[in-house]
Design a protein around this motif. Structure first.
Motif, PDB file in Angstrom:
ATOM      1  N   GLN A  78       0.810  -1.216   0.000  1.00  0.00           N
ATOM      2  CA  GLN A  78       0.000   0.000   0.000  1.00  0.00           C
ATOM      3  C   GLN A  78       0.848   1.273   0.000  1.00  0.00           C
ATOM      4  N   PRO A  79       0.337   2.332  -0.635  1.00  0.00           N
ATOM      5  CA  PRO A  79       1.028   3.620  -0.593  1.00  0.00           C
ATOM      6  C   PRO A  79       0.897   4.247   0.796  1.00  0.00           C
ATOM      7  N   ASP A  80       1.670   5.295   1.029  1.00  0.00           N
ATOM      8  CA  ASP A  80       1.653   5.949   2.337  1.00  0.00           C
ATOM      9  C   ASP A  80       0.290   6.558   2.666  1.00  0.00           C
ATOM     10  N   GLU A  81      -0.519   6.793   1.654  1.00  0.00           N
ATOM     11  CA  GLU A  81      -1.845   7.370   1.906  1.00  0.00           C
ATOM     12  C   GLU A  81      -2.801   6.375   2.554  1.00  0.00           C
ATOM     13  N   MET A  82      -2.413   5.104   2.611  1.00  0.00           N
ATOM     14  CA  MET A  82      -3.273   4.073   3.196  1.00  0.00           C
ATOM     15  C   MET A  82      -2.733   3.646   4.562  1.00  0.00           C
ATOM     16  N   SER A  83      -3.495   3.910   5.597  1.00  0.00           N
ATOM     17  CA  SER A  83      -3.201   3.406   6.937  1.00  0.00           C
ATOM     18  C   SER A  83      -4.239   2.339   7.265  1.00  0.00           C
ATOM     19  N   SER A  84      -3.841   1.316   8.012  1.00  0.00           N
ATOM     20  CA  SER A  84      -4.774   0.219   8.258  1.00  0.00           C
ATOM     21  C   SER A  84      -4.387  -0.557   9.501  1.00  0.00           C
ATOM     22  N   SER A  85      -5.295  -1.420   9.913  1.00  0.00           N
ATOM     23  CA  SER A  85      -5.037  -2.313  11.047  1.00  0.00           C
ATOM     24  C   SER A  85      -5.863  -3.573  10.883  1.00  0.00           C
ATOM     25  N   ALA A  86      -5.434  -4.614  11.570  1.00  0.00           N
ATOM     26  CA  ALA A  86      -6.198  -5.858  11.648  1.00  0.00           C
ATOM     27  C   ALA A  86      -6.364  -6.210  13.116  1.00  0.00           C
ATOM     28  N   THR A  87      -7.573  -6.592  13.492  1.00  0.00           N
ATOM     29  CA  THR A  87      -7.872  -6.955  14.876  1.00  0.00           C
ATOM     30  C   THR A  87      -8.460  -8.350  14.916  1.00  0.00           C
ATOM     31  N   LEU A  88      -7.971  -9.169  15.832  1.00  0.00           N
ATOM     32  CA  LEU A  88      -8.503 -10.512  16.029  1.00  0.00           C
ATOM     33  C   LEU A  88      -9.356 -10.510  17.283  1.00  0.00           C
ATOM     34  N   LEU A  89     -10.592 -10.954  17.123  1.00  0.00           N
ATOM     35  CA  LEU A  89     -11.569 -10.897  18.200  1.00  0.00           C
ATOM     36  C   LEU A  89     -12.202 -12.267  18.402  1.00  0.00           C
ATOM     37  N   ARG A  90     -12.398 -12.610  19.661  1.00  0.00           N
ATOM     38  CA  ARG A  90     -13.168 -13.798  20.022  1.00  0.00           C
ATOM     39  C   ARG A  90     -14.100 -13.407  21.149  1.00  0.00           C
ATOM     40  N   PHE A  91     -15.387 -13.607  20.940  1.00  0.00           N
ATOM     41  CA  PHE A  91     -16.384 -13.190  21.916  1.00  0.00           C
ATOM     42  C   PHE A  91     -16.879 -14.400  22.717  1.00  0.00           C
ATOM     43  N   PRO A  92     -17.103 -14.221  23.992  1.00  0.00           N
ATOM     44  CA  PRO A  92     -17.689 -15.307  24.787  1.00  0.00           C
ATOM     45  C   PRO A  92     -19.154 -15.515  24.416  1.00  0.00           C
ATOM     46  N   ASP A  93     -19.663 -16.669  24.738  1.00  0.00           N
ATOM     47  CA  ASP A  93     -21.088 -16.946  24.520  1.00  0.00           C
ATOM     48  C   ASP A  93     -21.859 -16.409  25.721  1.00  0.00           C
ATOM     49  N   ALA A  94     -21.970 -15.071  25.753  1.00  0.00           N
ATOM     50  CA  ALA A  94     -22.562 -14.384  26.909  1.00  0.00           C
ATOM     51  C   ALA A  94     -23.877 -13.716  26.504  1.00  0.00           C
TER      52      ALA A  94
ATOM     53  N   PHE B 282       4.808  -3.200  12.795  1.00  0.00           N
ATOM     54  CA  PHE B 282       3.446  -3.201  13.331  1.00  0.00           C
ATOM     55  C   PHE B 282       3.452  -2.812  14.802  1.00  0.00           C
ATOM     56  N   HIS B 283       2.387  -2.160  15.202  1.00  0.00           N
ATOM     57  CA  HIS B 283       2.146  -1.892  16.614  1.00  0.00           C
ATOM     58  C   HIS B 283       1.091  -2.867  17.103  1.00  0.00           C
TER      59      HIS B 283
ATOM     60  N   SER C  82     -12.174 -23.671  19.330  1.00  0.00           N
ATOM     61  CA  SER C  82     -11.942 -24.979  19.953  1.00  0.00           C
ATOM     62  C   SER C  82     -10.935 -24.886  21.100  1.00  0.00           C
ATOM     63  N   ALA C  83     -10.268 -23.731  21.235  1.00  0.00           N
ATOM     64  CA  ALA C  83      -9.296 -23.549  22.319  1.00  0.00           C
ATOM     65  C   ALA C  83     -10.038 -23.291  23.628  1.00  0.00           C
ATOM     66  N   PRO C  84      -9.380 -23.528  24.770  1.00  0.00           N
ATOM     67  CA  PRO C  84     -10.037 -23.244  26.053  1.00  0.00           C
ATOM     68  C   PRO C  84     -10.495 -21.795  26.123  1.00  0.00           C
ATOM     69  N   GLY C  85     -11.613 -21.557  26.764  1.00  0.00           N
ATOM     70  CA  GLY C  85     -12.211 -20.220  26.761  1.00  0.00           C
ATOM     71  C   GLY C  85     -11.690 -19.303  27.836  1.00  0.00           C
ATOM     72  N   GLY C  86     -11.753 -18.017  27.577  1.00  0.00           N
ATOM     73  CA  GLY C  86     -11.584 -16.891  28.475  1.00  0.00           C
ATOM     74  C   GLY C  86     -10.270 -16.820  29.243  1.00  0.00           C
ATOM     75  N   PRO C  87      -9.884 -15.580  29.650  1.00  0.00           N
ATOM     76  CA  PRO C  87     -10.382 -14.309  29.099  1.00  0.00           C
ATOM     77  C   PRO C  87     -10.052 -14.181  27.610  1.00  0.00           C
ATOM     78  N   PHE C  88     -10.748 -13.261  26.951  1.00  0.00           N
ATOM     79  CA  PHE C  88     -10.675 -13.151  25.504  1.00  0.00           C
ATOM     80  C   PHE C  88      -9.979 -11.848  25.105  1.00  0.00           C
ATOM     81  N   PRO C  89      -8.685 -11.917  24.784  1.00  0.00           N
ATOM     82  CA  PRO C  89      -8.000 -10.682  24.399  1.00  0.00           C
ATOM     83  C   PRO C  89      -8.397 -10.210  23.014  1.00  0.00           C
ATOM     84  N   GLY C  90      -8.521  -8.896  22.861  1.00  0.00           N
ATOM     85  CA  GLY C  90      -8.613  -8.302  21.541  1.00  0.00           C
ATOM     86  C   GLY C  90      -7.208  -7.941  21.107  1.00  0.00           C
ATOM     87  N   ILE C  91      -6.780  -8.423  19.947  1.00  0.00           N
ATOM     88  CA  ILE C  91      -5.403  -8.265  19.484  1.00  0.00           C
ATOM     89  C   ILE C  91      -5.407  -7.390  18.246  1.00  0.00           C
ATOM     90  N   GLU C  92      -4.918  -6.179  18.378  1.00  0.00           N
ATOM     91  CA  GLU C  92      -4.884  -5.257  17.241  1.00  0.00           C
ATOM     92  C   GLU C  92      -3.466  -5.110  16.717  1.00  0.00           C
TER      93      GLU C  92
END
Length: 467
Positions: A235-251, A375-376, A340-350
């Protein structure tokens, strides 16, 4: 214990509050609830003179000084301190001809966004309009448009700061340039910043939004994340972006469409022409997002892309700066959202993509640098009191498993309670910058008045900086 009689000699126009007073708890609370303050007294400053009087009193009596506006970056409990609350320092003026704004320390970025937009201008804000302006700027400020424009600290023209001697100083490239350099990155180690003048950009619209991809199938999650990483490199410098991995509990309190599910979430902000932005995002669309909000939007709505929580939170926050990420890193990352991994706590990873303007020398140098990272990483783990230890262990696990890609460096604007010890604070700076900061700390705060923060120790003559 600080008593009301001894504090009465300090002339304060605003409010002075003590434990048990109405409004005391509210004045020293803040957005991040996992760090609690128990100061000896609170000065709710009405102006810079109030901050100066509070600092002089603290210096004379030996109390440390703490400062806070919104409390998004709380790291060290302000126990037994003179606590300066800057939330009522609300100066705000925009000079459309000069393309600048003067902003008080009590403002939030949403307010500056709205005022600048009236003139077709834009400040370099982060992902939340609720964050206080001054902690963000003095921490460097990682804007959503960072690859185009660099750190927000690059665009600060001057700062009004009250130093440990109780003097109000206006610092800039021409007035006390060393202190101007140090505060932009050294944060509250050098004084209480009460106002700033910043540059605004002639940016009315951007192309941006978010794309949600289902992540329950680890193979598909790895495909999406790996494809994003390959896409980001091109991507050119005009494009900033991020990816976040999320897993939500069955709450039950979660929306049904999120309950028990995992996602890979990609966010984009493009500062160039909208049609080109649309074409650049097409490879991400080809991956089949479940939700796609990307489109042209007013810059004033930029913080809506991230939808950061507006209400106070109980969360354990950690960060790191990472090298380029390969297929093994992708495998490790997606494992954290595998249902399928053991549950909780569920980190949000950006993962915030760096590079671009962040790697170029700023026009006004400061103590902030990505130190060459690609990456940060920012972790947010829900941490209600009964899960505090588990949240810390979950964050430790993520960082331990990503250690091969960790540069060992950090950004000063992302140091929280776990990273407040001096030996960890050191990681937020290059060796040369840290030594310069420690030397200037000895000059401007030799008695270490400002130590309720991510602390930089004063460097004595002949002393070596901590390794």
């Amino acid at each position: 214990m600080l008593d009301k009689e001894s504090a009465a000699d300090a002339p304060i126009r605003g409010r002075t509050l003590y434990p048990g007073d109405e409004g005391f708890e509210e004045a020293c609370s803040g957005w991040l609830l996992t760090v609690e303050h128990r100061p000896a007294a609170i000065v709710v400053a009405a102006d810079a003179d109030d901050a100066a009087a509070a600092i002089r009193f603290a210096a004379e009596t030996g109390y440390p000084v703490a400062v806070q506006s919104t409390g998004h970056g709380k790291s060290v409990p302000a126990d037994g301190a003179v606590f300066i609350a800057t939330g009522e320092l609300r100066e705000l003026s925009v000079d459309p001809r000069a393309g600048t704004a003067r902003i008080g320390a009590g403002l939030r970025w949403g307010e500056v966004l709205a005022a600048a937009a009236e003139h077709g201008l834009a400040p370099l804000c982060g992902s939340s309009g609720q964050v206080g302006v001054m902690g963000y700027l003095t921490g460097g400020g990682l804007p959503l448009t960072a690859r185009t424009y660099g750190f927000a600290a690059d665009h600060v023209r001057s700062l009004d700061v009250v130093t440990a001697d109780g003097l109000l100083r206006t610092v800039s490239p021409d007035q006390e340039p060393d202190l101007f350099w140090a505060v932009r990155g050294g944060k509250s180690n050098f004084g209480v910043v009460v106002a700033a003048e910043i540059e605004l950009l002639p940016l009315r619209t951007i192309y941006g939004g978010e794309l949600y991809y289902p992540g329950e199938d680890p193979r598909h999650a790895a495909l999406v994340l790996g494809s994003y990483l390959s896409w980001a490199k091109e991507q050119p410098d005009e494009m900033s972006s991020s990816a976040t991995l999320l897993r939500f509990p069955d709450a039950p309190q979660l929306p049904e469409e999120l309950r028990g599910r995992s996602f890979v979430q990609v966010r984009v902000v493009y500062t160039g022409e909208g049609e080109l932005g649309k074409r650049l995002v097409e490879p991400l669309r080809a991956l089949g997002p479940e939700k796609d909000t990307c489109g042209a939007m007013p810059y004033a709505q930029i913080t809506e892309i991230y939808q950061d929580p507006k209400n106070p939170v109980m969360a354990h926050l950690r960060s790191a700066l990472l090298h380029e990420l390969d297929a093994e890193a992708v495998e490790e990352l997606v494992s954290f959202i595998d249902p399928s991994a053991p549950g909780g706590p569920f980190p949000g990873i950006e993962l915030r993509h760096l590079g671009g303007a962040l790697n170029r020398p700023p026009g006004r140098s400061h103590a902030v640098s990505t130190q060459g990272a690609a990456f940060h990483l920012w972790l947010r783990v829900p941490a209600p009191a009964e899960q505090a230890d588990a949240a810390r262990k979950a964050a430790d696990q993520v960082l331990d498993r990503l250690r091969r890609w960790d540069t060992g460096a950090m950004l000063p604007g992302f140091l929280f309670d776990h990273d407040s010890a001096p030996e960890r604070v050191r990681r937020a700076y290059t060796e040369a910058d840290y030594r310069r900061l420690a030397t200037l700390k000895a000059k401007y705060d030799p008695n270490h008045l400002f130590r309720i923060n991510h602390n930089i120790l004063p460097l004595s003559n002949g002393e070596r900086t901590p390794s």
